[in-house]
Design an enzyme around this catalytic site. Structure first.
Site, PDB file in Angstrom:
ATOM      1  N   ASP A  88      -8.826 -91.903  -5.981  1.00  0.00           N
ATOM      2  CA  ASP A  88      -7.511 -92.234  -6.534  1.00  0.00           C
ATOM      3  C   ASP A  88      -7.118 -93.601  -5.989  1.00  0.00           C
ATOM      4  O   ASP A  88      -6.835 -93.744  -4.796  1.00  0.00           O
ATOM      5  CB  ASP A  88      -6.471 -91.183  -6.121  1.00  0.00           C
ATOM      6  N   ASP A 148      -5.522 -80.553 -15.268  1.00  0.00           N
ATOM      7  CA  ASP A 148      -4.838 -80.637 -13.977  1.00  0.00           C
ATOM      8  C   ASP A 148      -4.099 -79.320 -13.789  1.00  0.00           C
ATOM      9  O   ASP A 148      -3.173 -79.007 -14.547  1.00  0.00           O
ATOM     10  CB  ASP A 148      -3.838 -81.804 -13.964  1.00  0.00           C
TER      11      ASP A 148
END
Length: 257
Positions: free
Chosen positions: A130, A11
């Site tokens: 998500d 990330d």
């Protein structure tokens, strides 16, 4: 029977690998190109690079960082973040990505999936979802969030997964926003709902804390791959240890030691 893949996730925020809880309270976790090199040598099956702030900041993915990561990465590399068009998709492939992940832009314009699949092939197209639990959702129990999990929608997760695959997505990167960064285990129920209903591989993401979490989401949730960040970045577990545990539990993995 295909091997189950173990995928470290980078990330990336401002050119650095970070990790937080539910995408918040980010902690620096190192240089992404250096980590890519280490994970490549440690036996990772793939690497996932997500520019987590690109969409929120209204900018494109940092191509120079992607190129540097690709230099050290001799395994498949999936890149996502800020992808809004076929030209973005093309630039990432030219920067060294093997697959490109789309999330927020695809929700806003699902035809992006179809266009990318037609131009580059479904094998390059990863639909990142998500998901968050919604007690008012009486269908799957989960809805889709976008903008790095900061904006909730009323789109049912299963409906969106089915549509994405119908439009040409060759893989789904499925993240539980409720579990992300908590190290409390993947959301097995969420993963199974999607795995049972789509024909493409599911990469389970969000919540990995120990090797048994990987085993559970593969055996019970039917995930084709497991993605993790914190446990690898901070040396809690090695890829080898995770793979050996999975193998001992009867899961086929690519042996790298």
């Amino acid at each position: 029977m295909l091997s189950t893949r173990v995928i470290p996730c980078l990330d990336v925020h401002n050119g650095r690998t970070v990790k937080g809880i539910n995408f918040l309270d980010l902690v620096d976790a190192g240089d992404p190109s250096e980590q890519a090199k280490i994970y490549n040598e440690m036996g990772a099956d793939e690497i996932c690079f997500l520019d987590i702030s690109a969409t929120q900041e209204g900018r494109k993915t940092i191509y120079d960082v992607v190129s540097k990561v690709a230099e050290y990465c001799f395994i498949p590399l999936t890149v996502g973040g800020g992808v809004r068009s076929n030209s973005d998709f093309d630039m990432l492939l030219k920067s060294g990505a093997d697959k490109v992940s789309m999330n927020s832009a695809a929700v806003k314009n699902p035809l992006l999936i179809k266009d990318a699949a037609n131009k580059f092939g479904s094998q390059c197209v990863v639909l990142a979802i998500d998901a968050y639990k919604d007690p008012f959702n009486k269908k799957s129990g989960y809805n889709v969030s976008i903008n790095g999990g900061n904006k909730k929608t009323n789109i049912d997760v299963l409906d969106w997964a089915l549509k994405g695959v119908d439009y040409g997505a060759g893989e789904i990167l499925l993240t539980s926003m409720n579990s992300d960064g908590t190290k409390s285990g993947y959301d097995v129920e969420l993963t199974k709902i999607i795995s049972d209903n789509v024909s493409v591989p599911i990469v389970a993401s969000g919540g990995a804390g120990k090797p048994s979490d990987m085993v559970n989401v593969v055996l019970q949730g039917k995930a084709s791959a497991v993605l993790a960040a914190s446990i690898f970045h901070f040396g809690i577990y090695t890829i080898e240890k995770v793979k050996k545990h999975m193998q001992n539990c009867g899961i086929k993995i690519r042996k790298t030691w």
